[in-house]
Design a protein around this motif. Structure first.
Motif, PDB file in Angstrom:
ATOM      1  N   ARG A  53      -1.283   2.548   8.724  1.00  0.00           N
ATOM      2  CA  ARG A  53      -2.045   3.015   7.579  1.00  0.00           C
ATOM      3  C   ARG A  53      -3.012   4.140   7.921  1.00  0.00           C
ATOM      4  NH1 ARG A  53      -0.201  -1.812   6.352  1.00  0.00           N
ATOM      5  NH2 ARG A  53      -0.255  -2.623   4.235  1.00  0.00           N
TER       6      ARG A  53
ATOM      7  N   VAL B 178      -6.919  -2.217   5.966  1.00  0.00           N
ATOM      8  CA  VAL B 178      -5.656  -2.910   5.700  1.00  0.00           C
ATOM      9  C   VAL B 178      -5.785  -3.861   4.513  1.00  0.00           C
ATOM     10  CG1 VAL B 178      -3.947  -4.522   6.617  1.00  0.00           C
ATOM     11  CG2 VAL B 178      -4.836  -2.696   8.065  1.00  0.00           C
ATOM     12  N   CYS B 179      -6.680  -4.836   4.601  1.00  0.00           N
ATOM     13  CA  CYS B 179      -6.787  -5.850   3.537  1.00  0.00           C
ATOM     14  C   CYS B 179      -7.750  -5.448   2.442  1.00  0.00           C
ATOM     15  CB  CYS B 179      -7.198  -7.194   4.130  1.00  0.00           C
ATOM     16  SG  CYS B 179      -8.922  -7.250   4.699  1.00  0.00           S
ATOM     17  N   ARG B 180      -8.529  -4.370   2.653  1.00  0.00           N
ATOM     18  CA  ARG B 180      -9.476  -3.820   1.678  1.00  0.00           C
ATOM     19  C   ARG B 180     -10.631  -4.759   1.380  1.00  0.00           C
ATOM     20  NH1 ARG B 180      -8.149   0.902   2.731  1.00  0.00           N
ATOM     21  NH2 ARG B 180      -9.747   1.441   1.197  1.00  0.00           N
TER      22      ARG B 180
ATOM     23  N   CYS C 170      -6.329  -7.948  11.152  1.00  0.00           N
ATOM     24  CA  CYS C 170      -5.522  -7.086  10.279  1.00  0.00           C
ATOM     25  C   CYS C 170      -4.855  -5.979  11.085  1.00  0.00           C
ATOM     26  CB  CYS C 170      -6.398  -6.480   9.185  1.00  0.00           C
ATOM     27  SG  CYS C 170      -6.969  -7.661   7.944  1.00  0.00           S
TER      28      CYS C 170
ATOM     29  N   GLU D 174      -2.106   5.233   0.898  1.00  0.00           N
ATOM     30  CA  GLU D 174      -3.277   4.563   0.337  1.00  0.00           C
ATOM     31  C   GLU D 174      -4.519   5.456   0.462  1.00  0.00           C
ATOM     32  OE1 GLU D 174      -2.255  -0.095   1.266  1.00  0.00           O
ATOM     33  OE2 GLU D 174      -3.316   1.048   2.790  1.00  0.00           O
TER      34      GLU D 174
ATOM     35  N   TYR E 160      -3.086  -0.428  -3.667  1.00  0.00           N
ATOM     36  CA  TYR E 160      -2.897  -0.628  -2.233  1.00  0.00           C
ATOM     37  C   TYR E 160      -1.703  -1.551  -2.000  1.00  0.00           C
ATOM     38  CZ  TYR E 160      -7.616   1.253  -1.951  1.00  0.00           C
ATOM     39  OH  TYR E 160      -8.726   2.062  -2.070  1.00  0.00           O
ATOM     40  N   TYR E 161      -1.093  -1.394  -0.821  1.00  0.00           N
ATOM     41  CA  TYR E 161       0.038  -2.243  -0.451  1.00  0.00           C
ATOM     42  C   TYR E 161      -0.471  -3.353   0.453  1.00  0.00           C
ATOM     43  CZ  TYR E 161       4.572  -3.685   1.407  1.00  0.00           C
ATOM     44  OH  TYR E 161       5.673  -4.406   1.765  1.00  0.00           O
ATOM     45  N   ILE E 162      -0.546  -4.577  -0.069  1.00  0.00           N
ATOM     46  CA  ILE E 162      -1.027  -5.737   0.694  1.00  0.00           C
ATOM     47  C   ILE E 162      -0.008  -6.845   0.489  1.00  0.00           C
ATOM     48  CG2 ILE E 162      -3.007  -7.246   1.142  1.00  0.00           C
ATOM     49  CD1 ILE E 162      -4.740  -5.246  -0.362  1.00  0.00           C
TER      50      ILE E 162
ATOM     51  N   GLU F 150      -0.544 -11.138   0.993  1.00  0.00           N
ATOM     52  CA  GLU F 150      -1.592 -11.898   0.324  1.00  0.00           C
ATOM     53  C   GLU F 150      -1.380 -12.004  -1.178  1.00  0.00           C
ATOM     54  OE1 GLU F 150      -5.383 -10.320   1.270  1.00  0.00           O
ATOM     55  OE2 GLU F 150      -5.085 -10.388   3.425  1.00  0.00           O
TER      56      GLU F 150
ATOM     57  N   ILE G 170      -6.999  -3.902  -6.519  1.00  0.00           N
ATOM     58  CA  ILE G 170      -7.825  -4.941  -5.892  1.00  0.00           C
ATOM     59  C   ILE G 170      -9.183  -5.084  -6.570  1.00  0.00           C
ATOM     60  CG2 ILE G 170      -6.710  -4.636  -3.656  1.00  0.00           C
ATOM     61  CD1 ILE G 170      -9.169  -3.019  -2.794  1.00  0.00           C
TER      62      ILE G 170
END
Length: 646
Positions: free
Chosen positions: A292, A314-316, A340, A483, A496-498, A501, A519
């Motif tokens: 990323r 990554v996970c924001r 992450c 992102e 975002y691409y997560i 989760e 998010i």
């Protein structure tokens, strides 16, 4: 070292790194008394160094003397000798499909055994496939190589693993004194763990196997690896911490200073300053690349107050700036949680400390000749001149060689000597990228170097430009998504691409594949790569004006019908419509099945060559595959495929 790498490539499909962690090997299913080996983080696959040195690509084995056996990875086969299913390494006979796992290849069962606890006579191994009822406690009906009794009048047969075990498997001491539990000796137990225990090793937290050591007085359980190769009681590693760390082998809740996450047992702690760390975090890499971010990120013991208001890349989610993590030395404020950054879908497993950073390479896709002229790397033979789109006249006769979409209303670069065209935005795509869907850098490949392909993000066929690394292929539109991603359908928040989760469905088409999500609070907006890369404006002969992508209605106010197929449209999903909404069309009816293929190009499919042709004539052709008349598609996108040569 070169031959070692070659041998490891025969054993496993991904790069494997030297690893010092005693565990049951995926090679021979045994714990070894030494812990050197090779480990693949991507697959959690571990091979003992000793096994690696003894593995050959070809072997002759006494259990199958007639033919040579070949090494096979990911066999997912059942060993014909012991009957146990093996998911990793095995040997196979290509002549008669005989399978032998590595354990039996290394430790073949003897021809005759004495196991008077199970049977009062000697047992002989039958080296041919036999159907039998096992006379041991398991009682299963099976087909394999059994042990049988030649002295009994009645048929007696046993699974190999029911009556015979390598002596090494029985050599564990019934009782041990362990440095992590000096109060009482630990006793060897077999079977299920006691109901009052949590079923996990006190030190490493792995689920315990059928054999383990236990203290019933203290409810203290260790698995075999932690008994045979206990972690050090103290250690000093200045790359981890400035002071000596001591192992605390107890159940205790703590926050790891290296990753900021909670732990429930056996951390290493510093009595000098209160620093605590998971055992796994001791092995965190120092310098890595993640998919990323364009630059390397480095591990730091404390992110610092400069990251006080930062979120993880990554996970924001917000980071704890008082704990450790990864940060970029070039981009102020870019930080990532330790866990992450080292996720298998983010990091390729390569430690870059001590590895010289690659020189800044030329990733620019073109050279500027003058204000309106460029020389693009995909078309070096001629210069390309920029032609500005006016937003009114729709250019439907030209297609972009990169994304294969019609030029439409956009500005583009056109060749002054031939029919080559590129959207201005497509001409600016870099030659190498990092992408959220792959852990290694992808390289832009032009249509001159490939046939058609299927994009791994949107699953459309294309013969335009492609981003590729090994088996991963992305078309340029999906490859250009980075992102934060902002889409006209949801301009208020970035996406975002997560993937790990969130489960959901695309707001455009209800697909659950490869999703970008919002998010912000409870927004819940989700968008798949396929819908994220749809053209905003298209042309179709049902209307004189260009058609716009309509983002559906949360509360449907009426029924819509497709003007092409005359079937109902779900108004909550996206569709195309004209300016005054007098026409509505399914996206698939507008786009067709082959919208990513360039007209007049030749593609090879299932051993035949096909020419891609526009399906815009009054008399529609017959499909050469299903023999039905080709369905109606829009003038510039409705493509039928016809055979031009065999």
């Amino acid at each position: 070292m070169e031959s070692e790498g070659v041998l490891l490539s025969l054993i496993h499909e991904h790069p494997m790194m030297p690893f010092n962690d005693l565990r049951r090997g995926d090679c021979c299913r045994r714990f070894e008394s030494q812990s050197d080996g090779y480990y693949c983080k991507t697959c959690d696959f571990f091979v003992h160094k000793k096994c690696r040195e003894e593995i050959s690509q070809l072997i002759n084995h006494p259990s199958h003397p007639d033919h040579t056996l070949w090494l096979r990875y990911k066999s997912c086969s059942r060993c014909d000798l012991c009957g146990i299913t093996n998911d990793n390494l095995s040997y196979v006979c290509k002549m008669c499909d005989f399978d032998l796992d590595l354990h039996c290849a290394k430790y073949p069962p003897p021809d005759v055994i004495d196991n008077f606890e199970t049977h009062h006579h000697k047992l002989t191994l039958v080296k041919q496939l036999t159907r039998f009822d096992c006379s041991a406690k398991c009682g299963k009906i099976d087909v394999g190589f059994p042990y049988t009794c030649c002295e009994c009048d009645i048929d007696v047969a046993f699974h190999v693993f029911c009556v015979w075990h390598p002596s090494a498997e029985l050599s564990y001491s019934p009782e041990v004194n362990h440095p992590s539990h000096s109060l009482h000796p630990l006793k060897l137990l077999t079977g299920d763990p006691p109901e009052y225990s949590d079923g996990r090793c006190r030190l490493c937290r792995r689920k315990i196997d059928r054999k383990f050591y236990h203290c019933s007085s203290c409810n203290f359980t260790l698995d075999l690896p932690c008994v045979l190769n206990p972690p050090p009681q103290s250690l000093l590693d200045l790359k981890v911490h400035d002071h000596e760390l001591t192992l605390l082998p107890r159940l205790d809740s703590f926050t790891c200073n290296a990753c900021g996450l909670k732990g429930d047992r056996s951390p290493y702690a510093c009595f000098h300053c209160g620093f605590m760390i998971h055992q796994d975090c001791l092995r965190l890499p120092r310098i890595i690349n993640i998919n990323r971010h364009h630059h390397r990120v480095s591990r730091t013991s404390v992110l610092g107050d400069g990251a006080m208001n930062s979120v993880c890349g990554v996970c924001r989610k917000k980071v704890d700036w008082t704990c450790g993590g990864f940060s970029c030395q070039r981009c102020l404020g870019y930080v990532v949680h330790s866990k992450c950054a080292t996720r298998e879908d983010v990091w390729n497993g390569e430690e870059l400390e001590g590895v010289p950073e690659e020189e800044e390479e030329d990733i620019e896709p073109y050279m500027v000749i003058d204000e309106n002229t460029i020389q693009h790397f995909s078309h070096k033979e001629h210069y390309l001149r920029r032609i500005h789109g006016n937003g009114i006249v729709y250019e439907e006769n030209k297609r972009c060689s990169a994304c294969t979409h019609p030029i439409g209303l956009q500005s583009f670069y056109g060749c002054m000597d031939c029919d080559f065209s590129l959207h201005q935005s497509c001409a600016e795509f870099p030659k190498r990228i990092r992408h959220v869907l792959h852990n290694d850098r992808l390289t832009l490949v032009t249509s001159k170097e490939l046939d058609f392909f299927t994009c791994d993000a949107c699953y459309r066929w294309s013969n335009g430009f492609m981003y590729i690394h090994e088996t991963v292929k992305l078309d340029v539109l999906c490859g250009s998504i980075s992102e934060p991603f902002v889409h006209p359908s949801h301009p208020q928040h970035p996406l975002y691409y997560i993937p790990t989760e969130f489960d959901g469905k695309c707001n455009g088409c209800d697909s659950s594949e490869k999703l970008l999500r919002c998010i912000e609070g409870d927004c819940g907006f989700v968008l798949g790569f396929k819908c994220a890369t749809l053209p905003q404006v298209v042309k179709h002969r049902v209307d004189d004006h260009p058609l716009s992508l309509y983002y559906g209605e949360e509360e449907a106010s009426g029924k819509y019908w497709c003007d092409i197929c005359e079937k109902e449209i779900n108004p909550k999903n996206w569709f195309y419509t004209c300016k005054d909404q007098q026409a509505s069309l399914h996206i698939r009816c507008v786009r067709g099945d082959f919208s990513g293929l360039m007209p007049r190009s030749i593609v090879k499919w299932r051993g035949k060559s096909y020419e891609v042709m526009l399906n815009n004539s009054v008399t529609r052709p017959f499909c050469s595959y299903c023999l039905f008349i080709a369905k109606e598609r829009p003038a510039f996108l409705k493509i039928t495929v016809i055979v031009v040569s065999d």
